[in-house]
Design a protein around this motif. Structure first.
Motif, PDB file in Angstrom:
ATOM      1  N   THR A  61       0.813  -1.204   0.000  1.00  0.00           N
ATOM      2  CA  THR A  61       0.000   0.000   0.000  1.00  0.00           C
ATOM      3  C   THR A  61       0.853   1.264   0.000  1.00  0.00           C
ATOM      4  OG1 THR A  61      -1.622  -1.234   1.268  1.00  0.00           O
ATOM      5  CG2 THR A  61      -1.912   1.138   1.169  1.00  0.00           C
ATOM      6  N   PHE A  62       0.482   2.169  -0.891  1.00  0.00           N
ATOM      7  CA  PHE A  62       1.091   3.491  -0.932  1.00  0.00           C
ATOM      8  C   PHE A  62       0.057   4.478  -0.424  1.00  0.00           C
ATOM      9  CE2 PHE A  62       1.512   7.557  -3.117  1.00  0.00           C
ATOM     10  CZ  PHE A  62       2.778   7.919  -2.700  1.00  0.00           C
ATOM     11  N   VAL A  63       0.409   5.231   0.608  1.00  0.00           N
ATOM     12  CA  VAL A  63      -0.534   6.176   1.202  1.00  0.00           C
ATOM     13  C   VAL A  63       0.071   7.566   1.144  1.00  0.00           C
ATOM     14  CG1 VAL A  63      -1.756   6.821   3.300  1.00  0.00           C
ATOM     15  CG2 VAL A  63      -1.483   4.425   2.722  1.00  0.00           C
ATOM     16  N   ASN A  64      -0.696   8.495   0.620  1.00  0.00           N
ATOM     17  CA  ASN A  64      -0.255   9.878   0.547  1.00  0.00           C
ATOM     18  C   ASN A  64      -0.935  10.722   1.615  1.00  0.00           C
ATOM     19  OD1 ASN A  64       1.423  11.690  -0.632  1.00  0.00           O
ATOM     20  ND2 ASN A  64       0.241  11.949  -2.509  1.00  0.00           N
ATOM     21  N   ALA A  65      -1.775  10.096   2.429  1.00  0.00           N
ATOM     22  CA  ALA A  65      -2.535  10.820   3.452  1.00  0.00           C
ATOM     23  C   ALA A  65      -1.680  11.001   4.702  1.00  0.00           C
ATOM     24  CB  ALA A  65      -3.810  10.057   3.772  1.00  0.00           C
ATOM     25  N   GLY A  66      -2.319  11.385   5.781  1.00  0.00           N
ATOM     26  CA  GLY A  66      -1.622  11.639   7.031  1.00  0.00           C
ATOM     27  C   GLY A  66      -1.085  10.387   7.689  1.00  0.00           C
ATOM     28  N   ALA A  67      -0.292  10.613   8.720  1.00  0.00           N
ATOM     29  CA  ALA A  67       0.366   9.516   9.431  1.00  0.00           C
ATOM     30  C   ALA A  67      -0.642   8.569  10.069  1.00  0.00           C
ATOM     31  CB  ALA A  67       1.303  10.087  10.489  1.00  0.00           C
ATOM     32  N   ARG A  68      -1.703   9.101  10.662  1.00  0.00           N
ATOM     33  CA  ARG A  68      -2.698   8.241  11.310  1.00  0.00           C
ATOM     34  C   ARG A  68      -3.361   7.308  10.300  1.00  0.00           C
ATOM     35  NH1 ARG A  68      -5.688   6.635  15.280  1.00  0.00           N
ATOM     36  NH2 ARG A  68      -7.950   6.613  15.245  1.00  0.00           N
ATOM     37  N   SER A  69      -3.739   7.840   9.137  1.00  0.00           N
ATOM     38  CA  SER A  69      -4.354   7.016   8.092  1.00  0.00           C
ATOM     39  C   SER A  69      -3.393   5.927   7.629  1.00  0.00           C
ATOM     40  CB  SER A  69      -4.764   7.874   6.898  1.00  0.00           C
ATOM     41  OG  SER A  69      -5.776   8.771   7.255  1.00  0.00           O
ATOM     42  N   ALA A  70      -2.130   6.301   7.458  1.00  0.00           N
ATOM     43  CA  ALA A  70      -1.125   5.337   7.024  1.00  0.00           C
ATOM     44  C   ALA A  70      -0.951   4.229   8.056  1.00  0.00           C
ATOM     45  CB  ALA A  70       0.209   6.031   6.768  1.00  0.00           C
ATOM     46  N   LEU A  71      -0.950   4.599   9.326  1.00  0.00           N
ATOM     47  CA  LEU A  71      -0.801   3.609  10.388  1.00  0.00           C
ATOM     48  C   LEU A  71      -1.984   2.644  10.413  1.00  0.00           C
ATOM     49  CD1 LEU A  71       0.805   2.562  12.799  1.00  0.00           C
ATOM     50  CD2 LEU A  71      -0.434   4.208  14.215  1.00  0.00           C
ATOM     51  N   LEU A  72      -3.197   3.169  10.314  1.00  0.00           N
ATOM     52  CA  LEU A  72      -4.391   2.312  10.321  1.00  0.00           C
ATOM     53  C   LEU A  72      -4.395   1.382   9.119  1.00  0.00           C
ATOM     54  CD1 LEU A  72      -7.095   4.884  11.475  1.00  0.00           C
ATOM     55  CD2 LEU A  72      -6.156   2.974  12.798  1.00  0.00           C
ATOM     56  N   LEU A  73      -4.082   1.913   7.945  1.00  0.00           N
ATOM     57  CA  LEU A  73      -4.040   1.086   6.747  1.00  0.00           C
ATOM     58  C   LEU A  73      -2.955   0.020   6.862  1.00  0.00           C
ATOM     59  CD1 LEU A  73      -5.110   0.443   3.981  1.00  0.00           C
ATOM     60  CD2 LEU A  73      -3.642   2.223   3.052  1.00  0.00           C
ATOM     61  N   GLY A  74      -1.822   0.395   7.442  1.00  0.00           N
ATOM     62  CA  GLY A  74      -0.738  -0.560   7.651  1.00  0.00           C
ATOM     63  C   GLY A  74      -1.144  -1.716   8.553  1.00  0.00           C
ATOM     64  N   GLN A  75      -1.974  -1.423   9.548  1.00  0.00           N
ATOM     65  CA  GLN A  75      -2.434  -2.496  10.425  1.00  0.00           C
ATOM     66  C   GLN A  75      -3.385  -3.442   9.692  1.00  0.00           C
ATOM     67  OE1 GLN A  75      -3.761   0.062  13.642  1.00  0.00           O
ATOM     68  NE2 GLN A  75      -1.897  -0.341  14.782  1.00  0.00           N
ATOM     69  N   ALA A  76      -4.247  -2.895   8.856  1.00  0.00           N
ATOM     70  CA  ALA A  76      -5.132  -3.748   8.051  1.00  0.00           C
ATOM     71  C   ALA A  76      -4.307  -4.577   7.068  1.00  0.00           C
ATOM     72  CB  ALA A  76      -6.150  -2.886   7.301  1.00  0.00           C
ATOM     73  N   ARG A  77      -3.280  -3.964   6.497  1.00  0.00           N
ATOM     74  CA  ARG A  77      -2.393  -4.684   5.581  1.00  0.00           C
ATOM     75  C   ARG A  77      -1.671  -5.812   6.308  1.00  0.00           C
ATOM     76  NH1 ARG A  77       2.778  -4.534   3.820  1.00  0.00           N
ATOM     77  NH2 ARG A  77       3.054  -5.155   1.668  1.00  0.00           N
ATOM     78  N   GLY A  78      -1.276  -5.568   7.561  1.00  0.00           N
ATOM     79  CA  GLY A  78      -0.639  -6.615   8.358  1.00  0.00           C
ATOM     80  C   GLY A  78      -1.541  -7.811   8.536  1.00  0.00           C
ATOM     81  N   VAL A  79      -2.821  -7.571   8.783  1.00  0.00           N
ATOM     82  CA  VAL A  79      -3.788  -8.668   8.913  1.00  0.00           C
ATOM     83  C   VAL A  79      -3.929  -9.390   7.575  1.00  0.00           C
ATOM     84  CG1 VAL A  79      -6.224  -9.228   9.323  1.00  0.00           C
ATOM     85  CG2 VAL A  79      -5.037  -7.630  10.834  1.00  0.00           C
ATOM     86  N   ALA A  80      -3.954  -8.617   6.478  1.00  0.00           N
ATOM     87  CA  ALA A  80      -4.091  -9.221   5.140  1.00  0.00           C
ATOM     88  C   ALA A  80      -2.879 -10.076   4.776  1.00  0.00           C
ATOM     89  CB  ALA A  80      -4.306  -8.126   4.099  1.00  0.00           C
ATOM     90  N   LEU A  81      -1.711  -9.719   5.275  1.00  0.00           N
ATOM     91  CA  LEU A  81      -0.508 -10.522   5.037  1.00  0.00           C
ATOM     92  C   LEU A  81      -0.450 -11.730   5.964  1.00  0.00           C
ATOM     93  CD1 LEU A  81       2.143  -7.686   4.742  1.00  0.00           C
ATOM     94  CD2 LEU A  81       1.596  -9.347   2.959  1.00  0.00           C
ATOM     95  N   MET A  82      -0.767 -11.506   7.229  1.00  0.00           N
ATOM     96  CA  MET A  82      -0.605 -12.536   8.243  1.00  0.00           C
ATOM     97  C   MET A  82      -1.632 -13.663   8.117  1.00  0.00           C
ATOM     98  SD  MET A  82      -2.130 -13.626  11.354  1.00  0.00           S
ATOM     99  CE  MET A  82      -3.254 -12.275  11.553  1.00  0.00           C
ATOM    100  N   THR A  83      -2.865 -13.336   7.799  1.00  0.00           N
ATOM    101  CA  THR A  83      -3.914 -14.353   7.801  1.00  0.00           C
ATOM    102  C   THR A  83      -3.631 -15.486   6.813  1.00  0.00           C
ATOM    103  OG1 THR A  83      -5.533 -12.753   8.609  1.00  0.00           O
ATOM    104  CG2 THR A  83      -6.396 -14.763   7.580  1.00  0.00           C
ATOM    105  N   PRO A  84      -3.384 -15.213   5.522  1.00  0.00           N
ATOM    106  CA  PRO A  84      -3.081 -16.348   4.633  1.00  0.00           C
ATOM    107  C   PRO A  84      -1.784 -17.060   5.014  1.00  0.00           C
ATOM    108  CG  PRO A  84      -2.985 -14.258   3.417  1.00  0.00           C
ATOM    109  CD  PRO A  84      -3.461 -13.948   4.795  1.00  0.00           C
ATOM    110  N   ALA A  85      -0.795 -16.303   5.490  1.00  0.00           N
ATOM    111  CA  ALA A  85       0.471 -16.929   5.897  1.00  0.00           C
ATOM    112  C   ALA A  85       0.241 -17.879   7.074  1.00  0.00           C
ATOM    113  CB  ALA A  85       1.507 -15.868   6.264  1.00  0.00           C
ATOM    114  N   ALA A  86      -0.590 -17.457   8.023  1.00  0.00           N
ATOM    115  CA  ALA A  86      -0.887 -18.310   9.185  1.00  0.00           C
ATOM    116  C   ALA A  86      -1.625 -19.576   8.784  1.00  0.00           C
ATOM    117  CB  ALA A  86      -1.702 -17.528  10.216  1.00  0.00           C
TER     118      ALA A  86
END
Length: 169
Positions: free
Chosen positions: A73-98
């Motif tokens: 994910t590439f985010v051009n928005a603020g830091a808070r938005s980037a952090l929240l999106l990064g956490q959702a991305r972490g779940v999207a990466l971790m779930t299939p790997a798990a």
């Protein structure tokens, strides 16, 4: 003899996570499904992320993909938005790997370039080309189209088992 590989593309988001499922056999692609997961927009972040994890787990158990791919994910928005999106991305990466799936990650520009031919394509161009590549696709949203594009990109660039064996020698 070519082996058919079922690929789940995931376009991560905390409000909407797109998913797209294709089968790849050599350079032949077939549409198998797509949709959007919509976690609740209210409530504790942990519960929203848990909702996303459970929905992805159910999706993987239902459709039994062989591999998954997630957009970097590439985010051009603020830091808070980037952090929240990064956490959702972490779940999207971790779930299939798990769940034992190999997971590929692809930059948005590479996804667009592999599907449309240019790394700066807009969402309408991506959707049009996904429909061209997967004529049976019933795409209801840009998020689902993006997820199918991620799966198509993975089909083109994934490391095959044969390539892994060749590298090991």
């Amino acid at each position: 003899m070519r082996i058919t590989t079922r690929i789940l593309g995931i376009d991560p988001g905390l409000r909407r996570t797109g998913w797209g499922l294709i089968e790849a056999n050599g350079n032949r692609l077939a549409y198998r499904g797509c949709g959007v997961i919509k976690p609740p927009t209210e409530g504790p972040l942990a519960q929203r992320l848990l909702f996303l994890h459970k929905a992805l787990t159910d999706l993987i158990n239902e459709h039994t993909p062989d591999e998954a791919a997630v957009e970097e994910t590439f985010v051009n928005a603020g830091a808070r938005s980037a952090l929240l999106l990064g956490q959702a991305r972490g779940v999207a990466l971790m779930t299939p790997a798990a769940l034992g799936l190999p997971v590929g990650e692809y930059a948005a520009n590479l996804i667009k370039k592999s599907v449309v031919g240019t790394g700066h394509a807009d969402k309408k161009q991506v959707m049009m080309m996904v429909k061209t590549l997967l004529p049976a696709a019933e795409i209801g949203s840009e998020d689902a189209a993006d997820a199918l594009a991620i799966a198509v990109c993975h089909a083109h660039f994934r490391e095959t088992p044969a390539a892994r064996l060749g590298r090991a020698s």
